[in-house]
Design an enzyme around this catalytic site. Structure first.
Site, PDB file in Angstrom:
ATOM      1  N   PRO A   1       7.366  -3.973  10.990  1.00 54.95           N
ATOM      2  CA  PRO A   1       7.876  -5.285  10.600  1.00 54.95           C
ATOM      3  C   PRO A   1       7.215  -5.908   9.366  1.00 54.95           C
ATOM      4  O   PRO A   1       7.779  -6.799   8.753  1.00 54.95           O
ATOM      5  CB  PRO A   1       7.598  -6.143  11.829  1.00 54.95           C
ATOM      6  CG  PRO A   1       6.437  -5.495  12.496  1.00 54.95           C
ATOM      7  CD  PRO A   1       6.459  -4.040  12.145  1.00 54.95           C
TER       8      PRO A   1
ATOM      9  N   HIS B   1      18.869   0.729  -1.295  1.00 57.69           N
ATOM     10  CA  HIS B   1      17.450   1.009  -1.147  1.00 57.69           C
ATOM     11  C   HIS B   1      16.701  -0.262  -0.712  1.00 57.69           C
ATOM     12  O   HIS B   1      15.881  -0.219   0.208  1.00 57.69           O
ATOM     13  CB  HIS B   1      16.887   1.544  -2.469  1.00 57.69           C
ATOM     14  CG  HIS B   1      15.446   1.945  -2.362  1.00 57.69           C
ATOM     15  ND1 HIS B   1      15.051   3.177  -1.909  1.00 57.69           N
ATOM     16  CD2 HIS B   1      14.305   1.260  -2.610  1.00 57.69           C
ATOM     17  CE1 HIS B   1      13.733   3.238  -1.887  1.00 57.69           C
ATOM     18  NE2 HIS B   1      13.254   2.085  -2.320  1.00 57.69           N
TER      19      HIS B   1
ATOM     20  N   CYS C   1       0.823  -1.220   0.000  1.00 57.81           N
ATOM     21  CA  CYS C   1       0.000   0.000   0.000  1.00 57.81           C
ATOM     22  C   CYS C   1       0.853   1.265   0.000  1.00 57.81           C
ATOM     23  O   CYS C   1       0.374   2.336  -0.343  1.00 57.81           O
ATOM     24  CB  CYS C   1      -0.979  -0.015   1.165  1.00 57.81           C
ATOM     25  SG  CYS C   1      -0.221  -0.408   2.710  1.00 57.81           S
ATOM     26  N   ASN C   2       2.106   1.142   0.361  1.00 55.18           N
ATOM     27  CA  ASN C   2       2.961   2.336   0.402  1.00 55.18           C
ATOM     28  C   ASN C   2       3.953   2.457  -0.748  1.00 55.18           C
ATOM     29  O   ASN C   2       4.617   3.479  -0.886  1.00 55.18           O
ATOM     30  CB  ASN C   2       3.747   2.369   1.712  1.00 55.18           C
ATOM     31  CG  ASN C   2       2.863   2.736   2.872  1.00 55.18           C
ATOM     32  OD1 ASN C   2       1.892   3.472   2.691  1.00 55.18           O
ATOM     33  ND2 ASN C   2       3.158   2.221   4.041  1.00 55.18           N
TER      34      ASN C   2
END
Lengths: 264, 435
Positions: free
Chosen positions: B114, B98, B51-52
């Protein structure tokens, strides 16, 4: 200080160092190292106790030094026995300083005087039973005391409405449960230890010569206070925090029992 | 690995309404990765869609640029063409760094959370099942998992709560030993109550009850949790049999008063009671928190716990960044030794082929096994192969990278005579399918 005592102390101190670092870093390897060192110290001390017992013919628990050492040994034995059930790694963080304190106090006080004639009572089975019941009873109280202290710490932290402690200490419920279990198992053991001595006195002693001192006084006080805590747990009529304070007070009087030996 | 590229968007620059345009379901990921490979865009790729963030880690095919990949992603979704600027591109060492940061939760909206670790793992396994993981990507993701685990265990970054619901859950864990056996009572059917309640339910609390002034609304709300509904008038009685109470009503005055709780505690035989008051104005009288065995937290207390946790995580993030940096240096040295990565990749692929062949043979001989038993056999064989290879691979890495032993790689080649170029199990599977 014998070679065996030096080795025992060395292992216990190293185990304590690992246990304290484990509290900060929570790496499993530190716990394993702490347990391994404590185990090594325990093995050396067990061998030492057995050797002295065989040599003298009675258990090495007739002076303050020996009693402190035996208490340290019994606390560790109890921890090793309950660990598979409790799985409480962090308890070692609290226990090892107590074990070391008990062992070091033993070294600081006077040792067995070889010149003094041992009492006939020492050579009886009564004495061995009495001493081991009493010492294990006290060990149960001390480990119960640690859980009670954890309960009080956790309760205090929650009441202050702060974030939970940095130490991964057991929950209130777990601390209370283990404190109660240990107290309720330790109490009959300790009681039997006390009464076995009284019974021996009745059967073989001269009642006119009986003069109770600090030892007896502290024993009875600890017995009553811990009894109240145990009663509180069994009936749930006393609040857990108060019960925990009773255990702390009872453990404090248990220390007096050991110290009472000085005047005995 | 020189062609490793990352293209993607995340929560930092891209609003949720655009992120959701780019999101891939699990069913869509495999075909998309296959399309990139068969279209000659990538040699292999892993697609992470949460979702991010939506991120594509790929080993580019010859002559392909990152822009081509962005075109492919945009073409497969309904993403506004004029918002191409939201995509970021990172290459080689930056892309590796990254990924390490993402897997460790350092790039997450909630620092150190987590879940992202599991999501990265899922993305990797999905790509592997689709035959889209090449040897360099395999090595990269294995390394990322290792780094993320190290960061989590050594810094403890995810331990402190940073949200109100997590703070409430964390505090409850300090009171109760096993939350799955505890009973929770939700007073009021507000949004905050739903968020906090959901956190508890998702964490294993099974017995949930709801009491709401409007019974019908309560029934509807209770359905969200599969909860039981209690009549509003009966909630004081329900307190006796509840361990956790989350109160979020719109009442203008406190509804839980001290005398009520004192009576409840006697009837509970002093069993601990955790009260979470997230209503404004508050639902629970301040004095209730002074009753023995009652632990009362209002919204400000929970926020303070969450803020404390965030500050702690930020401190730990600094340590985590330095851990990632040193792991990255080590990994960069590993990449510099191209021969090493090729040899290790070859050995792993060779072992993978033997493993698959032996597994199939064993399963064939064993006959009718349930899917669970088959999975057990597969996992056992995989574990054996991994355990056997772990020590020699770790040793050769140490000898080559840390001690710079010149002939270590040759000795390793002699020990494992793999014919290059090795085919990964995924490639083998693909070849079989093509045949």
């Amino acid at each position: 200080m014998t070679v065996a005592s030096s080795f025992t102390l060395f292992f216990y101190v190293v185990a304590m160092a690992f246990a304290l670092i484990y509290g900060g870093f929570r790496q499993r390897v530190l716990f394993v190292l702490s347990m391994a060192c404590a185990g090594a110290g325990f093995a050396v001390q067990t061998w030492q106790i057995a050797e002295v017992w065989l040599h003298r013919g009675y258990p090495p628990a007739t002076d303050l030094m020996e009693l402190f050492h035996l208490t340290a040994w019994a606390m560790l034995a109890l921890y090793f026995a309950i660990y598979p059930l409790s799985r409480s790694k962090i308890l070692v963080f609290f226990l090892m300083p107590l074990v070391n304190l008990s062992y070091l106090l033993g070294l600081l006080v006077s040792s067995h005087d070889a010149g003094v004639e041992p009492k006939p009572f020492y050579f009886t089975t009564w004495f061995a039973v009495h001493i081991f019941l009493l010492v294990f009873g006290i060990a149960f109280f001390f480990v119960s005391f640690l859980y009670a202290a954890i309960f009080i710490m956790q309760d205090h932290s929650l009441r202050r409405r702060h974030a939970p402690s940095h130490l991964p200490i057991p929950s209130l419920e777990e601390a209370e449960r283990w404190s109660a279990r240990l107290l309720l198992v330790g109490y009959p053991i300790f009681s039997l230890g006390m009464f076995s001595s009284i019974l021996y006195g009745i059967l073989h002693g001269n009642r006119k010569d009986y003069h109770p001192g600090v030892l007896e006084g502290a024993s009875v006080l600890a017995w009553i206070i811990l009894g109240v805590a145990g009663y509180g747990w069994l009936t749930a009529k006393v609040h857990p925090r108060r019960r925990s304070w009773f255990v702390v007070a009872g453990a404090a009087f248990s220390v007096l029992i050991i110290l009472g030996i000085i005047w005995h | 690995m020189s062609d490793l590229i990352l293209v993607g968007v995340n929560h930092k620059k891209t609003p949720v309404e655009l992120r959701e345009c780019l999101a891939f379901s699990d069913q869509e990921k495999g075909p998309f990765l296959e399309k990139l490979r068969s279209g000659g865009r990538t040699k292999g790729a892993v697609l992470l869609s949460t979702c991010n963030r939506v991120e594509l880690y790929a080993e580019l095919a010859d002559g392909v640029t990152p822009d081509h990949l962005i075109d492919e992603v945009m073409a497969s979704r309904e993403f506004p063409r004029d918002r191409r600027d939201l995509f970021y591109v990172q290459q080689r060492k930056d892309a590796v760094q990254h990924l390490f940061r993402v897997a460790s939760g350092l790039d997450s909206m909630i620092l150190g959370e987590p879940q992202i670790f599991g999501q990265v793992k899922d993305a990797y396994f999905l790509a592997r099942d689709a035959g889209a993981v090449t040897t360099p990507l395999n090595l990269l993701f294995q390394k990322a998992f290792h780094v993320a685990k190290q960061v989590r265990t050594q810094t403890g970054i995810g331990e402190r709560p940073v949200t109100i619901s997590y703070a409430a859950f964390n505090l409850a864990s300090s009171i109760f030993e096993d939350l799955s056996t505890k009973r929770i009572l939700l007073l009021g059917a507000g949004e905050m109550s739903r968020i906090v309640g959901t956190h508890f339910v998702e964490s294993g609390v099974k017995q949930v009850r709801v009491a709401n002034r409007t019974y019908e609304h309560g029934v509807e709300f209770a359905r969200t949790f599969g909860a039981e509904v209690v009549a509003w008038e009966d909630f004081p009685k329900a307190l006796i049999h509840s361990d956790i109470v989350i109160s979020s009503t719109g009442a203008p005055r406190p509804i839980i008063l001290r005398p009520m709780v004192e009576t409840v505690m006697k009837l509970r035989r002093w069993a601990s009671l955790f009260l979470v008051d997230i209503a404004v104005p508050r639902d629970i009288e301040e004095g209730v928190g002074k009753v023995d065995g009652v632990y009362l937290y209002d919204i400000d207390d929970l926020q303070a716990v969450a803020d404390e946790g965030l500050a702690e995580r930020q401190k730990k993030a600094t340590l985590a960044e330095s851990m990632i940096s040193s792991e990255l240096d080590l990994y960069a040295r590993f990449l510099d030794h191209q021969g090493l990565s090729e040899v290790i990749g070859g050995v792993m692929a060779w072992a993978g082929r033997i493993q698959e062949a032996e597994m199939e043979e064993a399963l064939r001989k064993l006959g009718d096994l349930s899917p669970k038993q088959q999975e057990l056999v597969r996992n056992s064989v995989r574990r054996v192969v991994h355990k056997i290879l772990h020590a020699p691979i770790t040793q050769v890495k140490r000898l080559v990278l840390e001690e710079e032993t010149a002939n270590a790689l040759n000795v390793f080649r002699e020990l494992f005579p793999v014919e290059p170029p090795a085919e990964t199990p995924a490639e083998a599977k693909r070849s079989r399918e093509e045949k």
